[in-house]
Each structure stands twice: as C-alpha cells, then as structure tokens.
Design a protein around this motif. Sequence first.
Motif, PDB file in Angstrom:
ATOM      1  N   GLY A  33       0.816  -1.205   0.000  1.00 55.40           N
ATOM      2  CA  GLY A  33       0.000   0.000   0.000  1.00 55.40           C
ATOM      3  C   GLY A  33       0.849   1.254   0.000  1.00 55.40           C
ATOM      4  N   GLY A  34       0.180   2.368   0.238  1.00 59.93           N
ATOM      5  CA  GLY A  34       0.858   3.645   0.298  1.00 59.93           C
ATOM      6  C   GLY A  34       0.171   4.690  -0.557  1.00 59.93           C
ATOM      7  N   PHE A  35       0.799   5.852  -0.647  1.00 61.87           N
ATOM      8  CA  PHE A  35       0.295   6.952  -1.460  1.00 61.87           C
ATOM      9  C   PHE A  35       1.455   7.863  -1.828  1.00 61.87           C
ATOM     10  CE2 PHE A  35      -0.200   8.203   2.962  1.00 61.87           C
ATOM     11  CZ  PHE A  35       0.237   9.516   3.008  1.00 61.87           C
ATOM     12  N   ARG A  36       1.166   8.841  -2.669  1.00 63.86           N
ATOM     13  CA  ARG A  36       2.187   9.773  -3.142  1.00 63.86           C
ATOM     14  C   ARG A  36       1.830  11.191  -2.724  1.00 63.86           C
ATOM     15  NH1 ARG A  36       5.322   7.463  -7.111  1.00 63.86           N
ATOM     16  NH2 ARG A  36       5.945   9.465  -7.916  1.00 63.86           N
ATOM     17  N   LEU A  37       2.837  12.058  -2.749  1.00 68.16           N
ATOM     18  CA  LEU A  37       2.643  13.495  -2.580  1.00 68.16           C
ATOM     19  C   LEU A  37       3.347  14.188  -3.731  1.00 68.16           C
ATOM     20  CD1 LEU A  37       3.397  13.869   1.242  1.00 68.16           C
ATOM     21  CD2 LEU A  37       1.152  13.970   0.137  1.00 68.16           C
TER      22      LEU A  37
ATOM     23  N   GLY B  86      10.175  12.973  -6.877  1.00 73.44           N
ATOM     24  CA  GLY B  86       9.055  12.063  -6.697  1.00 73.44           C
ATOM     25  C   GLY B  86       8.966  11.713  -5.224  1.00 73.44           C
ATOM     26  N   ILE B  87       7.759  11.730  -4.668  1.00 75.58           N
ATOM     27  CA  ILE B  87       7.571  11.442  -3.241  1.00 75.58           C
ATOM     28  C   ILE B  87       6.534  10.342  -3.101  1.00 75.58           C
ATOM     29  CG2 ILE B  87       6.863  12.366  -1.008  1.00 75.58           C
ATOM     30  CD1 ILE B  87       7.681  15.155  -2.061  1.00 75.58           C
ATOM     31  N   GLU B  88       6.949   9.243  -2.500  1.00 81.55           N
ATOM     32  CA  GLU B  88       6.047   8.111  -2.297  1.00 81.55           C
ATOM     33  C   GLU B  88       6.182   7.604  -0.876  1.00 81.55           C
ATOM     34  OE1 GLU B  88       5.044   3.689  -4.142  1.00 81.55           O
ATOM     35  OE2 GLU B  88       6.676   4.863  -4.994  1.00 81.55           O
ATOM     36  N   LEU B  89       5.049   7.354  -0.234  1.00 82.35           N
ATOM     37  CA  LEU B  89       5.029   6.697   1.067  1.00 82.35           C
ATOM     38  C   LEU B  89       4.603   5.262   0.800  1.00 82.35           C
ATOM     39  CD1 LEU B  89       4.530   9.828   1.639  1.00 82.35           C
ATOM     40  CD2 LEU B  89       3.932   9.015   3.908  1.00 82.35           C
ATOM     41  N   MET B  90       5.565   4.367   0.751  1.00 82.69           N
ATOM     42  CA  MET B  90       5.311   2.976   0.390  1.00 82.69           C
ATOM     43  C   MET B  90       5.226   2.106   1.641  1.00 82.69           C
ATOM     44  SD  MET B  90       7.707   0.388  -1.825  1.00 82.69           S
ATOM     45  CE  MET B  90       7.158   0.689  -3.468  1.00 82.69           C
ATOM     46  N   VAL B  91       4.257   1.202   1.643  1.00 83.73           N
ATOM     47  CA  VAL B  91       4.157   0.205   2.701  1.00 83.73           C
ATOM     48  C   VAL B  91       4.605  -1.122   2.114  1.00 83.73           C
ATOM     49  CG1 VAL B  91       2.628  -1.013   4.303  1.00 83.73           C
ATOM     50  CG2 VAL B  91       2.241   1.418   3.796  1.00 83.73           C
TER      51      VAL B  91
END
Length: 181
Positions: A38-42, A50-55
Amino acid sequence: MATIHQTTMTPGKLELLADWLPQQGWYRSGGGELTRAGGFRLDDPEGEVGIELMVVTDGRAAYLVPMAYRGAPLDEAPEGALIGTAEHGVLGTRWFYDGEQDPAVRAQLAELLRGRAVPQKQSESDTVDDTVAVAAVDGEVAVALRRELVPGGEPAPGEVVAGYTAPDGSAVRAVFLTAGR
C-alpha cells in the motif's frame, strides 16, 4: 500533479529495499520476501522530486518507507540516506533516498499534516487518494513517522491514517505519521 509512467525500472523498488531495509535499526529481521502492501504519493511543488510513502510487508510485519526519487544525487545527504539507484525506462537514472532524511519529503509531510498537501493515489496520475485521512493541525510541526505500522482507527489531531494490506492479507488502516510541536 505528478505523472506516473508505466515503464520498467531496474532494479525495482522492492529489490532496492531488500538490500537497504535490513540495515535500518527499526527493521526487525527474520521476515520473508518483501511485498508491496500500500501507500500513497505526494506532489513536490517544484516538480523535481518524486515522493512516495510505500508500505511493504515481509510476511510478519508492515513497514512504512517514505521515498524520494531524484534525477541527481542529493547534496550533503546524511549517511545511510541513499536507498540505491535505478534505471527508469523514461526518466533515466534515479537516486532513491529515505524520505525521512530528504528535505523535500520532510517539507511535504509537514504540509500534509497542516492540511496543505493533497495525497495522491500511488499508481495513478493526477488522482487524489481520498482514503488517506488527515487530522490537520496549524503552525510548525515536527514530523514523526511510524516505521512499523500497527493497525488502528481514525486519526487524532496531528495524525495521518491510511490503509494497507496486512501480512495476513486483511485490509487495515494505521497511523502513518504524526505531528509534534
């Protein structure tokens, strides 16, 4: 808004993380192969990072790994901040950094906690991720990441809650980050 390119990347993000994660003090070794959970981007207002919050999960625990993707090395990057480099099929060489140690990511995480950054879907261009819940706060904030995720409910003031797939395959939500003062 960021454009998501449907292309190849060598090595892939999970391959980069497989080498980097075991070196982190907050990672509990002994799990299995990493999978995306999962996760999301900003969006970077400058359009450069590139900014990603990855699970990711390893079959035992779920970990939050915020990442910055850059077209050039980060000047004066802290020791251990570089996750690795990869060849992107459209953009060329990308330098991947731990977002906690990248100033562009830290700035956008603070903006998210203040309610001034909009979460984007992880794999879709120009698409708001309305499953991310932000209980915004005013003023200056010190961003605190939850590296090992623990399922929980709705956000309290100064928290960001998002969903992911737990190691047992269930859909859960957890606090991803909090605001300190």
